[in-house]
Design an enzyme around this catalytic site. Structure first.
Site, PDB file in Angstrom:
ATOM      1  N   HIS A 252       0.892  -1.029   0.062  1.00 59.62           N
ATOM      2  CA  HIS A 252      -0.069   0.118   0.018  1.00 59.62           C
ATOM      3  C   HIS A 252       0.751   1.276  -0.023  1.00 59.62           C
ATOM      4  O   HIS A 252       0.387   2.196  -0.281  1.00 59.62           O
ATOM      5  CB  HIS A 252      -0.913   0.012   1.176  1.00 59.62           C
ATOM      6  CG  HIS A 252      -0.360   0.234   2.546  1.00 59.62           C
ATOM      7  ND1 HIS A 252      -0.157  -0.883   3.305  1.00 59.62           N
ATOM      8  CD2 HIS A 252       0.018   1.144   3.146  1.00 59.62           C
ATOM      9  CE1 HIS A 252       0.475  -0.454   4.551  1.00 59.62           C
ATOM     10  NE2 HIS A 252       0.354   0.859   4.446  1.00 59.62           N
TER      11      HIS A 252
ATOM     12  N   ASP B  84       0.122  -7.488   1.209  1.00 56.49           N
ATOM     13  CA  ASP B  84       0.668  -6.222   1.493  1.00 56.49           C
ATOM     14  C   ASP B  84       2.160  -6.361   1.393  1.00 56.49           C
ATOM     15  O   ASP B  84       2.683  -5.289   2.256  1.00 56.49           O
ATOM     16  CB  ASP B  84      -0.202  -5.495   2.846  1.00 56.49           C
ATOM     17  CG  ASP B  84       0.131  -4.018   2.798  1.00 56.49           C
ATOM     18  OD1 ASP B  84       0.090  -3.389   1.824  1.00 56.49           O
ATOM     19  OD2 ASP B  84       0.186  -3.565   4.016  1.00 56.49           O
TER      20      ASP B  84
ATOM     21  N   ASN C  73       5.803   4.506   9.219  1.00 58.72           N
ATOM     22  CA  ASN C  73       6.539   3.401   9.735  1.00 58.72           C
ATOM     23  C   ASN C  73       6.117   2.359   8.878  1.00 58.72           C
ATOM     24  O   ASN C  73       6.849   1.077   8.883  1.00 58.72           O
ATOM     25  CB  ASN C  73       5.894   2.773  11.097  1.00 58.72           C
ATOM     26  CG  ASN C  73       6.877   3.405  12.187  1.00 58.72           C
ATOM     27  OD1 ASN C  73       6.276   4.434  13.082  1.00 58.72           O
ATOM     28  ND2 ASN C  73       8.131   3.175  12.261  1.00 58.72           N
ATOM     29  N   SER C  74       5.084   2.427   8.065  1.00 62.91           N
ATOM     30  CA  SER C  74       4.558   1.536   7.194  1.00 62.91           C
ATOM     31  C   SER C  74       5.636   0.763   6.299  1.00 62.91           C
ATOM     32  O   SER C  74       6.317   1.412   5.604  1.00 62.91           O
ATOM     33  CB  SER C  74       3.409   1.737   6.316  1.00 62.91           C
ATOM     34  OG  SER C  74       2.840   0.546   5.915  1.00 62.91           O
TER      35      SER C  74
END
Length: 489
Positions: free
Chosen positions: A137, A167, A239-240
């Site tokens: 994402h 993801d 942080n993703s």
């Protein structure tokens, strides 16, 4: 709860949830908004080493940060989105605003333009020649991806591929001799272990935060097959895609989501197990796409009430709520009401473990299943198919109380049977008593009771009369089928 990307400015989050939900951790902001970020300090590369204990008994994680910060990267993406040229962005408007309905009604008459947008995330380098892992994402729909290293070097990255189901995305930098992280395993990770995250929350690069593993094999409401690692590590938008380390300085997961009422960290963080991510990386690098196996079943967790109903010694395994017609499971002989206790010799303690175990198998391989059916264990072999996303049904644990079933039902019309793809079945018009307390509600379709398909009202009454104190009601709700354990008293 659905996954929602977060939008952020320095002053505040532009999107906040009124109720709790799972959120992806990338951040997307229109061009022109300032994004504060610290100036990164070049880390001193040192051999990976386990942390030492400080006098107060807490681990000293300085060596882990020093060894791995150079391989953790900041990712910025640019792209565009469609907006009305002469009207506001409806995504940013309050639905209760009196002008919201006006602009929505006339949206088709307002010329559209494309507005530049920017996103931020994190990632980490896994090979010296520039292979980077992050979240799908973070880079989905990106027109340009820039990767910034801890030493301030920047590279334009190519997206080799992304896998929305897990993801996970794989990027490639045109570089050599880059610092890398050490890949570990999450399989031996235990609840209560210390873990550490490094990333770029809100654009603050090379930020470290620590906590413990709160739980394993978590299923989230997005229906993903990923058995998430739950932690209380402080992670936030930005942080993703960043790594989650154990105390040996090894990556055991990719920080992916938070569960929050505000859109920011509230103590619930979720990471993708590194085994899932590396399987995706291996396939994308080798084939440019991801293949994984599927059974073709809808499953749900086995709670104590269901375990009692099916005669299991303890709540464990994955309960098969429905079987896809003509799918691999149907061809192999699996039936609704079966409880899958193991696969390929590995015990399935929680339903969340099954989809991941099946997904790592290649289409055409055989899955050796240990199944509980009608009070006994049997072995069933299923030739797995190609993954099309397993559906994971879920139901809250019902409260136990006395009483009979307590539903008003009617037979389905031929058209309703065709739409629901059932023969027979009863539509619930009213639900009270035991059924209401268990969560059955008007609009549900009763498909089976205690493994017996329901064709008419008299059959339902007869089965319930012989059911004793408990009954397992298979209902269809929307596009999912779930077993609801009902305490009949």
């Amino acid at each position: 709860m659905k996954l929602k990307p977060l939008k952020m400015t320095v002053a505040a989050l532009a999107v906040a949830a009124a109720v709790g939900g799972a959120y992806s951790l990338g951040q997307n902001v229109p061009f022109g908004n300032a994004n504060a970020a610290t100036q990164p300090t070049a880390a001193v590369t040192a051999p990976a080493a386990a942390p030492i204990n400080t006098p107060n008994g807490l681990p000293d994680m300085r060596s882990i940060v020093a060894s791995n910060a150079p391989a953790v990267v900041n990712i910025s993406v640019t792209g565009t989105r469609k907006t009305a040229a002469n009207g506001p962005d409806l995504q940013q408007m309050d639905p209760n605003d009196p002008f919201f309905q006006f602009f929505r009604h006339f949206r088709g008459q307002i010329p559209e333009s494309r507005q530049p947008v920017q996103g931020l995330g994190s990632g980490f380098i896994v090979t010296p020649d520039g292979t980077v892992l992050t979240n799908a994402h973070v880079v989905d729909g990106a027109e340009e991806v820039t990767v910034k290293l801890n030493d301030k070097r920047e590279f334009k990255a190519k997206v080799l591929g992304l896998d929305k189901a897990s993801d996970v995305a794989v990027l490639k930098l045109d570089a050599k001799n880059l610092p890398t992280v050490k890949i570990g395993t999450s399989l031996q990770t235990q609840v209560g272990e210390w873990v550490l995250a490094i990333g770029s929350p809100f654009g603050f690069e090379s930020s470290a935060s620590a906590g413990i593993v709160s739980a394993k094999s978590r299923n989230l409401p997005d229906g993903s097959y990923v058995p998430f690692i739950q932690t209380d590590v402080a992670v936030n938008p930005g942080n993703s895609g960043g790594p989650l380390f154990n105390m040996n300085g090894e990556v055991i997961g990719i920080n992916s989501q938070i569960y929050s009422r505000s859109g920011g960290y509230q103590g619930l963080s979720f990471a993708i197990p590194i085994e899932v991510a590396m399987n995706v990386e291996k396939q994308i690098v080798a084939h440019g796409k991801v293949q994984r196996g599927k059974l073709g079943v809808s499953i749900q967790e086995v709670n104590q009430s269901l375990a009692d109903t099916f005669g299991l010694a303890k709540p464990a395994g994955a309960l098969v709520a429905s079987v896809e017609k003509g799918g691999p499971a149907a061809k192999g002989g699996l039936e609704p009401g079966d409880v899958i206790l193991g696969i390929d010799g590995k015990t399935i303690e929680s339903s969340g473990e099954l989809p991941a175990a099946v997904a790592i198998k290649q289409p055409g391989e055989t899955a050796h299943l240990q199944v509980w059916r009608k009070g006994e264990t049997r072995n069933i072999d299923v030739k797995v198919g190609s993954f099309g996303e397993e559906k994971v049904a879920s139901s809250e644990t019902p409260s136990a109380d006395k009483g009979r079933l307590g539903v008003a039902v009617r037979p389905l019309t031929p058209e309703e049977q065709r739409q629901a793809e059932v023969k027979g079945g009863l539509l619930v018009e009213q639900a009270s008593g035991a059924a209401g307390r268990a969560g059955i509600r008007p609009g549900d379709i009763i498909v089976a009771v205690n493994g017996q398909p329901i064709g008419d009202i008299d059959q339902l009454r007869g089965i319930i009369a012989k059911s004793g104190k408990k009954a397992a009601i298979l209902i269809e709700r929307g596009n999912s089928r779930i077993f609801v354990p009902v305490d009949l008293g």
